[in-house]
Enzyme design. Structure first.
Site, PDB file in Angstrom:
ATOM      1  N   TYR A   1       0.848  -1.198   0.000  1.00  0.00           N
ATOM      2  CA  TYR A   1       0.000   0.000   0.000  1.00  0.00           C
ATOM      3  C   TYR A   1       0.884   1.249   0.000  1.00  0.00           C
ATOM      4  O   TYR A   1       0.767   2.117  -0.866  1.00  0.00           O
ATOM      5  CB  TYR A   1      -0.918  -0.036   1.237  1.00  0.00           C
ATOM      6  CG  TYR A   1      -1.604   1.277   1.559  1.00  0.00           C
ATOM      7  CD1 TYR A   1      -2.696   1.710   0.829  1.00  0.00           C
ATOM      8  CD2 TYR A   1      -1.144   2.085   2.614  1.00  0.00           C
ATOM      9  CE1 TYR A   1      -3.321   2.925   1.134  1.00  0.00           C
ATOM     10  CE2 TYR A   1      -1.765   3.286   2.926  1.00  0.00           C
ATOM     11  CZ  TYR A   1      -2.857   3.693   2.181  1.00  0.00           C
ATOM     12  OH  TYR A   1      -3.463   4.890   2.481  1.00  0.00           O
TER      13      TYR A   1
ATOM     14  N   LYS B   1       1.502   4.106  -2.804  1.00  0.00           N
ATOM     15  CA  LYS B   1       1.096   5.496  -2.509  1.00  0.00           C
ATOM     16  C   LYS B   1       2.268   6.440  -2.837  1.00  0.00           C
ATOM     17  O   LYS B   1       2.053   7.575  -3.256  1.00  0.00           O
ATOM     18  CB  LYS B   1       0.694   5.667  -1.030  1.00  0.00           C
ATOM     19  CG  LYS B   1      -0.602   5.027  -0.608  1.00  0.00           C
ATOM     20  CD  LYS B   1      -1.837   5.567  -1.297  1.00  0.00           C
ATOM     21  CE  LYS B   1      -2.356   6.879  -0.763  1.00  0.00           C
ATOM     22  NZ  LYS B   1      -3.638   7.277  -1.434  1.00  0.00           N
TER      23      LYS B   1
HETATM   24  N1  LIG Z   1      -8.011   6.122   6.318  1.00  0.00           N
HETATM   25  C1  LIG Z   1      -6.820   6.624   6.652  1.00  0.00           C
HETATM   26  O1  LIG Z   1      -6.412   6.629   7.817  1.00  0.00           O
HETATM   27  C2  LIG Z   1      -5.957   7.231   5.598  1.00  0.00           C
HETATM   28  C3  LIG Z   1      -6.338   7.220   4.262  1.00  0.00           C
HETATM   29  N2  LIG Z   1      -5.540   7.811   3.323  1.00  0.00           N
HETATM   30  C4  LIG Z   1      -5.957   7.854   1.918  1.00  0.00           C
HETATM   31  O2  LIG Z   1      -7.230   8.459   1.857  1.00  0.00           O
HETATM   32  C5  LIG Z   1      -7.952   7.956   0.736  1.00  0.00           C
HETATM   33  C6  LIG Z   1      -9.352   7.564   1.177  1.00  0.00           C
HETATM   34  O3  LIG Z   1      -9.239   6.545   2.163  1.00  0.00           O
HETATM   35  P1  LIG Z   1     -10.515   5.984   2.933  1.00  0.00           P
HETATM   36  O4  LIG Z   1     -11.660   6.881   2.709  1.00  0.00           O
HETATM   37  O5  LIG Z   1     -10.060   5.638   4.282  1.00  0.00           O
HETATM   38  O6  LIG Z   1     -10.738   4.607   2.130  1.00  0.00           O
HETATM   39  P2  LIG Z   1     -12.087   3.900   1.658  1.00  0.00           P
HETATM   40  O7  LIG Z   1     -11.716   2.486   1.366  1.00  0.00           O
HETATM   41  O8  LIG Z   1     -13.192   4.162   2.584  1.00  0.00           O
HETATM   42  O9  LIG Z   1     -12.397   4.657   0.291  1.00  0.00           O
HETATM   43  C7  LIG Z   1     -11.750   4.372  -0.921  1.00  0.00           C
HETATM   44  C8  LIG Z   1     -12.758   4.385  -2.054  1.00  0.00           C
HETATM   45  O10 LIG Z   1     -12.066   4.118  -3.278  1.00  0.00           O
HETATM   46  C9  LIG Z   1     -12.885   3.295  -4.069  1.00  0.00           C
HETATM   47  N3  LIG Z   1     -12.078   2.581  -5.045  1.00  0.00           N
HETATM   48  C10 LIG Z   1     -11.141   1.637  -4.783  1.00  0.00           C
HETATM   49  N4  LIG Z   1     -10.652   1.162  -5.936  1.00  0.00           N
HETATM   50  C11 LIG Z   1     -11.281   1.818  -6.942  1.00  0.00           C
HETATM   51  C12 LIG Z   1     -11.184   1.759  -8.354  1.00  0.00           C
HETATM   52  N5  LIG Z   1     -10.383   0.895  -8.983  1.00  0.00           N
HETATM   53  N6  LIG Z   1     -11.973   2.583  -9.085  1.00  0.00           N
HETATM   54  C13 LIG Z   1     -12.827   3.433  -8.470  1.00  0.00           C
HETATM   55  N7  LIG Z   1     -12.952   3.538  -7.129  1.00  0.00           N
HETATM   56  C14 LIG Z   1     -12.183   2.730  -6.382  1.00  0.00           C
HETATM   57  C15 LIG Z   1     -13.543   2.355  -3.070  1.00  0.00           C
HETATM   58  O11 LIG Z   1     -14.713   1.751  -3.607  1.00  0.00           O
HETATM   59  C16 LIG Z   1     -13.819   3.289  -1.905  1.00  0.00           C
HETATM   60  O12 LIG Z   1     -15.120   3.836  -2.000  1.00  0.00           O
HETATM   61  C17 LIG Z   1      -7.112   6.816   0.171  1.00  0.00           C
HETATM   62  O13 LIG Z   1      -6.396   7.293  -0.942  1.00  0.00           O
HETATM   63  C18 LIG Z   1      -6.150   6.485   1.281  1.00  0.00           C
HETATM   64  O14 LIG Z   1      -4.926   6.000   0.769  1.00  0.00           O
HETATM   65  C19 LIG Z   1      -4.362   8.415   3.671  1.00  0.00           C
HETATM   66  C20 LIG Z   1      -3.956   8.432   4.968  1.00  0.00           C
HETATM   67  C21 LIG Z   1      -4.695   7.826   6.036  1.00  0.00           C
END
Ligand SMILES: NC(=O)C1=CN([C@@H]2O[C@H](COP(=O)(O)OP(=O)(O)OC[C@H]3O[C@@H](n4cnc5c(N)ncnc54)[C@H](O)[C@@H]3O)[C@@H](O)[C@H]2O)C=CC1
Ligand SMILES: CC(C)CCC[C@@H](C)[C@H]1CC[C@H]2C3=C(CC[C@]12C)[C@@]1(C)CCC(=O)C[C@@H]1CC3
Length: 345
Positions: free
Chosen positions: A144, A148
């Site tokens: 991951y 990133k």
């Molecule tokens: N949750 C955390 O603590 C942190 C998250 N992030 C970043 O924040 C962003 C959002 O994370 P979250 O909301 O926690 O994750 P999440 O898993 O809730 O949301 C990610 C979304 O991306 C969609 N997705 C995945 N693959 C896809 C594809 N091939 N095509 C279209 N949509 C796709 C999923 O369906 C999901 O709705 C990510 O980029 C993550 O790397 C960064 C730092 C910390």
């Protein structure tokens, strides 16, 4: 003569808008008068004023309709860190991000805001008050993080005033809040299975946890400040609660808030890390025969037992960022939002 219609500056698209952060971002954008298209592989809710486009971001033809007449794109889609599937991370975070950039250029999008991660500089050892000029991790802790890093580089390198695409990356850390599918549910699951009795190490390691609305605030400030003459073009920004907290105090506050006991007994960090490494190796070797997912992965133990907190001075200076919700209020709102995860529920 053809006149190119300039997309409305209040029209934007959120890739990954069905996710935890994405949905909070969509809600705030609507509040601020934006019209929003969501692009995601799944639709997890309905909201008046939001147009959903379902598809895989690796498919440019599927992406383009979501970017029609849009001036601003937020890219916050990623496979979940827990999936541990190298091929999937490479396809979505690296190849998919290249396609997102191409689609933005083709559709005439002017601004692209990426949700990166502060973990891009984390190698499993202490980071105290880390600034954005720390080098990318040479040995990232998992696939991951590895992808990133590549994703962030691609987006920042795509910033090109001549071509008319401006980019910026937001690096949040430890996002938590209502509807988070990872942090609180994993924690409660571990508590219900009796695995939250122990503190790894001496329990004094400081970590950033960031309330989701602060992360959203950072994204919107970055989008609104992103102009050809602004210093933020092509740069990454840490966005945190700016209140580093002892990892185990944060875990205890959430657990106690939900009616579970706080962890009490200390275990040496090196011992737990070694055991987690052994379990991970065992799971790898036995994968063809049995599939099991250990709760204690080396990555989780590293996250739970080291310092990792970041300086967000650059965001304060360039974006005018200041957290809008304190850690204490963020924890209280999060705990209240999970009645079904309370002890005995
Ligand atoms: N949750 C955390 O603590 C942190 C998250 N992030 C970043 O924040 C962003 C959002 O994370 P979250 O909301 O926690 O994750 P999440 O898993 O809730 O949301 C990610 C979304 O991306 C969609 N997705 C995945 N693959 C896809 C594809 N091939 N095509 C279209 N949509 C796709 C999923 O369906 C999901 O709705 C990510 O980029 C993550 O790397 C960064 C730092 C910390
Ligand atoms: C980037 C971080 C600030 C955010 C951490 C999110 C998750 C990695 C953590 C959420 C629940 C945590 C947890 C553990 C490690 C880190 C988390 C998965 C343990 C597995 C650590 C070892 C234990 O004693 C059990 C913990 C369960 C919860």
């Amino acid at each position: 003569m053809t006149t190119r219609v300039r997309p409305s500056t209040k029209r934007c698209a959120v890739i990954g808008g069905s996710g935890f952060l994405g949905r909070h971002l969509v809600e705030k954008l609507l509040d601020r008068g934006y019209s929003v298209s969501v692009f995601d592989i799944r639709q997890s809710y309905e909201l008046p004023g939001v147009a959903f486009h379902l598809g895989d971001l690796c498919d440019k033809q599927a992406l383009l309709p979501a970017m029609k007449d849009v001036s601003l794109v937020f890219h916050c889609a990623s496979p979940a860190p827990a999936s541990d599937d190298r091929g999937l991370f490479e396809r979505v975070n690296i190849q998919g991000t290249r396609i997102v950039i191409q689609a933005c250029i083709e559709a005439g999008v002017q601004k692209l805001v990426l949700t990166s991660s502060a973990s891009v500089v984390f190698e499993g050892t202490d980071i105290k008050n880390g600034r954005e000029d720390l080098p990318y991790a040479k040995k990232p802790i998992d696939y991951y993080t590895e992808t990133k890093i590549q994703q962030e580089k691609l987006v920042l390198e795509a910033c090109d005033k001549e071509k008319g695409l401006l980019t910026v990356a937001i690096r949040p850390h430890g996002i938590f809040g209502p509807r988070d599918p990872q942090l609180v549910p994993i924690l409660v699951d571990a508590a219900r299975r009796g695995k939250m009795k122990f503190i790894i190490g001496d329990g004094t390691n400081l970590v950033d946890f960031t309330f989701v609305e602060n992360v959203v605030h950072g994204h919107i400030l970055a989008a609104e400040r992103l102009r050809p003459d602004s210093p933020i073009c092509g740069k990454p920004y840490h966005i945190t609660n700016d209140e580093p907290v002892k990892f185990w105090d944060f875990m205890s506050d959430v657990l106690v808030g939900l009616g579970y006991a706080a962890p009490r007994y200390h275990l040496p960090y090196a011992l737990v890390y070694g055991l987690a490494l052994l379990l991970w190796l065992l799971a790898l070797i036995l994968r063809p025969l049995v599939s099991f997912k250990p709760t204690f992965t080396p990555m989780r133990v590293a996250l739970a037992g080291t310092h990792h907190y970041y300086n967000c001075e650059r965001a304060k200076q360039d974006l005018g960022y200041k957290p809008v919700v304190s850690l204490k209020d963020g924890i209280a709102r999060t705990v209240q939002s999970y009645p079904h995860l309370r002890q005995g529920a």
